[in-house]
Design a protein around this motif. Structure first.
Motif, PDB file in Angstrom:
ATOM      1  N   ARG A 291      12.394   8.926   2.368  1.00 37.45           N
ATOM      2  CA  ARG A 291      12.903  10.198   2.603  1.00 37.45           C
ATOM      3  C   ARG A 291      13.319  11.041   1.653  1.00 37.45           C
ATOM      4  NH1 ARG A 291      15.920  13.009   7.609  1.00 37.45           N
ATOM      5  NH2 ARG A 291      15.789  14.917   7.040  1.00 37.45           N
ATOM      6  N   GLY A 292      13.097  12.229   1.090  1.00 37.44           N
ATOM      7  CA  GLY A 292      13.887  12.818  -0.077  1.00 37.44           C
ATOM      8  C   GLY A 292      13.823  12.152  -1.361  1.00 37.44           C
ATOM      9  N   ALA A 293      14.331  12.951  -2.400  1.00 38.69           N
ATOM     10  CA  ALA A 293      14.175  12.492  -3.584  1.00 38.69           C
ATOM     11  C   ALA A 293      15.296  11.298  -3.885  1.00 38.69           C
ATOM     12  CB  ALA A 293      14.667  13.784  -4.358  1.00 38.69           C
ATOM     13  N   ARG A 294      14.836  10.426  -4.662  1.00 37.50           N
ATOM     14  CA  ARG A 294      15.797   9.504  -5.207  1.00 37.50           C
ATOM     15  C   ARG A 294      16.552   9.920  -6.456  1.00 37.50           C
ATOM     16  NH1 ARG A 294      13.533   3.678  -6.316  1.00 37.50           N
ATOM     17  NH2 ARG A 294      15.958   3.536  -6.403  1.00 37.50           N
ATOM     18  N   THR A 295      17.707   9.488  -6.288  1.00 37.41           N
ATOM     19  CA  THR A 295      18.894  10.107  -7.273  1.00 37.41           C
ATOM     20  C   THR A 295      19.152   8.908  -8.297  1.00 37.41           C
ATOM     21  OG1 THR A 295      20.867   9.345  -5.776  1.00 37.41           O
ATOM     22  CG2 THR A 295      20.077  11.630  -5.708  1.00 37.41           C
ATOM     23  N   SER A 296      19.479   9.236  -9.384  1.00 34.14           N
ATOM     24  CA  SER A 296      19.820   8.187 -10.274  1.00 34.14           C
ATOM     25  C   SER A 296      21.269   7.747 -10.005  1.00 34.14           C
ATOM     26  CB  SER A 296      19.775   8.833 -11.731  1.00 34.14           C
ATOM     27  OG  SER A 296      20.694   9.665 -11.890  1.00 34.14           O
ATOM     28  N   GLU A 297      21.659   6.357 -10.733  1.00 33.78           N
ATOM     29  CA  GLU A 297      23.091   6.082 -10.399  1.00 33.78           C
ATOM     30  C   GLU A 297      24.067   6.769 -10.978  1.00 33.78           C
ATOM     31  OE1 GLU A 297      25.659   3.786  -8.960  1.00 33.78           O
ATOM     32  OE2 GLU A 297      23.507   3.113  -8.558  1.00 33.78           O
ATOM     33  N   THR A 298      23.740   7.741 -12.119  1.00 30.09           N
ATOM     34  CA  THR A 298      24.753   8.434 -12.632  1.00 30.09           C
ATOM     35  C   THR A 298      25.041   9.799 -11.919  1.00 30.09           C
ATOM     36  OG1 THR A 298      23.901   8.052 -14.842  1.00 30.09           O
ATOM     37  CG2 THR A 298      25.016  10.285 -14.665  1.00 30.09           C
ATOM     38  N   GLU A 299      23.978  10.383 -11.126  1.00 33.90           N
ATOM     39  CA  GLU A 299      24.126  11.469 -10.270  1.00 33.90           C
ATOM     40  C   GLU A 299      24.844  10.943  -8.864  1.00 33.90           C
ATOM     41  OE1 GLU A 299      19.674  11.872  -9.571  1.00 33.90           O
ATOM     42  OE2 GLU A 299      19.760  13.820 -10.861  1.00 33.90           O
ATOM     43  N   ARG A 300      24.368   9.859  -8.489  1.00 38.72           N
ATOM     44  CA  ARG A 300      25.143   9.318  -7.256  1.00 38.72           C
ATOM     45  C   ARG A 300      26.570   9.098  -7.565  1.00 38.72           C
ATOM     46  NH1 ARG A 300      22.283   4.525  -6.869  1.00 38.72           N
ATOM     47  NH2 ARG A 300      20.505   5.965  -6.216  1.00 38.72           N
TER      48      ARG A 300
ATOM     49  N   VAL B 206       0.878  -1.274  -0.089  1.00 39.94           N
ATOM     50  CA  VAL B 206      -0.141  -0.098  -0.035  1.00 39.94           C
ATOM     51  C   VAL B 206       0.866   1.152   0.030  1.00 39.94           C
ATOM     52  CG1 VAL B 206      -1.554   1.377   1.438  1.00 39.94           C
ATOM     53  CG2 VAL B 206      -1.821  -1.022   1.234  1.00 39.94           C
ATOM     54  N   VAL B 207       0.495   2.212  -0.978  1.00 46.54           N
ATOM     55  CA  VAL B 207       1.320   3.284  -0.930  1.00 46.54           C
ATOM     56  C   VAL B 207       0.310   4.635  -0.716  1.00 46.54           C
ATOM     57  CG1 VAL B 207       2.868   4.683  -2.448  1.00 46.54           C
ATOM     58  CG2 VAL B 207       2.698   2.377  -2.703  1.00 46.54           C
ATOM     59  N   GLY B 208       0.680   5.431   0.219  1.00 48.20           N
ATOM     60  CA  GLY B 208       0.054   6.572   0.404  1.00 48.20           C
ATOM     61  C   GLY B 208       0.322   8.049  -0.478  1.00 48.20           C
ATOM     62  N   ASN B 209      -0.567   8.381  -1.123  1.00 45.39           N
ATOM     63  CA  ASN B 209      -0.205   9.521  -2.414  1.00 45.39           C
ATOM     64  C   ASN B 209      -1.120  10.769  -2.052  1.00 45.39           C
ATOM     65  OD1 ASN B 209      -0.363  11.130  -4.956  1.00 45.39           O
ATOM     66  ND2 ASN B 209       1.617   9.970  -4.850  1.00 45.39           N
ATOM     67  N   ASP B 210      -0.578  11.771  -1.636  1.00 43.10           N
ATOM     68  CA  ASP B 210      -1.472  13.131  -1.531  1.00 43.10           C
ATOM     69  C   ASP B 210      -1.137  14.131  -2.546  1.00 43.10           C
ATOM     70  OD1 ASP B 210       1.071  14.007  -0.947  1.00 43.10           O
ATOM     71  OD2 ASP B 210       0.664  15.022   1.103  1.00 43.10           O
ATOM     72  N   GLY B 211      -0.292  13.586  -3.674  1.00 47.28           N
ATOM     73  CA  GLY B 211      -0.211  14.479  -4.863  1.00 47.28           C
ATOM     74  C   GLY B 211       1.140  15.328  -4.600  1.00 47.28           C
ATOM     75  N   SER B 212       1.889  15.116  -3.540  1.00 43.06           N
ATOM     76  CA  SER B 212       2.963  15.946  -3.274  1.00 43.06           C
ATOM     77  C   SER B 212       4.203  15.218  -4.150  1.00 43.06           C
ATOM     78  CB  SER B 212       3.363  15.948  -1.915  1.00 43.06           C
ATOM     79  OG  SER B 212       3.595  14.761  -1.166  1.00 43.06           O
ATOM     80  N   ALA B 213       5.350  16.254  -4.283  1.00 45.89           N
ATOM     81  CA  ALA B 213       6.597  15.557  -4.639  1.00 45.89           C
ATOM     82  C   ALA B 213       7.203  14.235  -3.846  1.00 45.89           C
ATOM     83  CB  ALA B 213       7.516  16.583  -5.090  1.00 45.89           C
ATOM     84  N   PRO B 214       7.082  14.545  -2.557  1.00 46.95           N
ATOM     85  CA  PRO B 214       7.672  13.484  -1.511  1.00 46.95           C
ATOM     86  C   PRO B 214       6.684  11.994  -1.838  1.00 46.95           C
ATOM     87  CG  PRO B 214       7.833  15.328  -0.426  1.00 46.95           C
ATOM     88  CD  PRO B 214       6.996  15.803  -1.706  1.00 46.95           C
ATOM     89  N   ALA B 215       5.678  12.133  -2.033  1.00 46.55           N
ATOM     90  CA  ALA B 215       4.535  11.143  -2.196  1.00 46.55           C
ATOM     91  C   ALA B 215       5.080  10.323  -3.567  1.00 46.55           C
ATOM     92  CB  ALA B 215       3.452  11.550  -2.101  1.00 46.55           C
ATOM     93  N   LEU B 216       5.377  11.131  -4.581  1.00 43.63           N
ATOM     94  CA  LEU B 216       5.973  10.356  -5.616  1.00 43.63           C
ATOM     95  C   LEU B 216       7.200   9.827  -5.634  1.00 43.63           C
ATOM     96  CD1 LEU B 216       4.991  13.246  -8.631  1.00 43.63           C
ATOM     97  CD2 LEU B 216       3.888  11.026  -8.029  1.00 43.63           C
ATOM     98  N   HIS B 217       8.124  10.164  -4.943  1.00 47.98           N
ATOM     99  CA  HIS B 217       9.316   9.483  -4.506  1.00 47.98           C
ATOM    100  C   HIS B 217       9.114   7.990  -3.972  1.00 47.98           C
ATOM    101  CE1 HIS B 217      11.488  12.723  -6.080  1.00 47.98           C
ATOM    102  NE2 HIS B 217      11.046  13.584  -5.224  1.00 47.98           N
ATOM    103  N   ALA B 218       8.054   8.184  -3.010  1.00 45.56           N
ATOM    104  CA  ALA B 218       7.780   7.058  -2.151  1.00 45.56           C
ATOM    105  C   ALA B 218       7.073   5.796  -3.093  1.00 45.56           C
ATOM    106  CB  ALA B 218       6.774   7.340  -1.009  1.00 45.56           C
TER     107      ALA B 218
END
Length: 179
Positions: free
Chosen positions: A153-162, A16-28
């Motif tokens: 927590r926070g945005a995911r980063t791609s392997e290239t960014e990491r 189950v994933v909670g989503n309120d439409g926020s950017a952090p919810a999209l990362h989750a």
């Protein structure tokens, strides 16, 4: 009300994933979709709503209050639109359902946790005080859910960014101590 977006034969964990439409919810949601694909799980994206927070239904006109089902359909339409790109890019092969719950988001997710194997939420959503590490819904869920909870927590980063970040932090040849 639930609606299935994609059908697969997955019988793995129910996530189950909670989503309120926020950017952090999209990362989750990204995290949950990646996890579901890895373990053969299914996803239910849940949004809590009230009459004051729901978008106006298509049947709304001046002087007419549409029935609850119309509000619920409007919430589901918004939810689908909010997550469409993420589900399209990260959800291949994952069964995805959408659920709109008339009531507080915390209550919606707690009830959904009773039938889930895992609940995934962001550390914060749209509401509340920005200085708090955990939003009130996440805090409530971590304390009272019937299954394990993952807080993204926070945005995911791609392997290239990491890799770029790690390379930038590494000392150059001139900075490395000589032996």
């Amino acid at each position: 009300m639930s609606e299935t977006a994609q059908q697969t034969s997955a019988t793995g964990p129910r996530i189950v994933v909670g989503n309120d439409g926020s950017a952090p919810a999209l990362h989750a949601l990204e995290w949950a979709l990646d996890h579901a694909r890895a373990v053969g799980g299914t996803i239910t994206i849940v949004r809590g709503w009230t009459f004051s927070t729901a978008p106006r239904p298509k049947s709304h006109t001046f002087g007419y209050v549409p029935p609850r089902a119309d509000f619920e359909e409007a919430v589901l339409d918004d939810l689908r639109a909010d997550v469409a790109d993420t589900v399209a890019t990260r959800g291949e092969g994952v069964a995805v359902d959408y659920s709109a719950y008339c009531g507080p988001a915390g209550t919606a997710l707690l009830e959904a946790s009773a039938e889930a194997d895992l609940v995934v939420v962001s550390s914060r959503g749209r509401g509340g005080f920005r200085g708090l590490t955990l939003g009130s819904t996440t805090d409530q869920l971590v304390r009272h859910a019937s299954c394990p909870v993952v807080v993204v927590r926070g945005a995911r980063t791609s392997e290239t960014e990491r890799t770029r970040t790690l390379d930038a932090a590494a000392p150059t040849a001139e900075e490395q101590p000589s032996s």
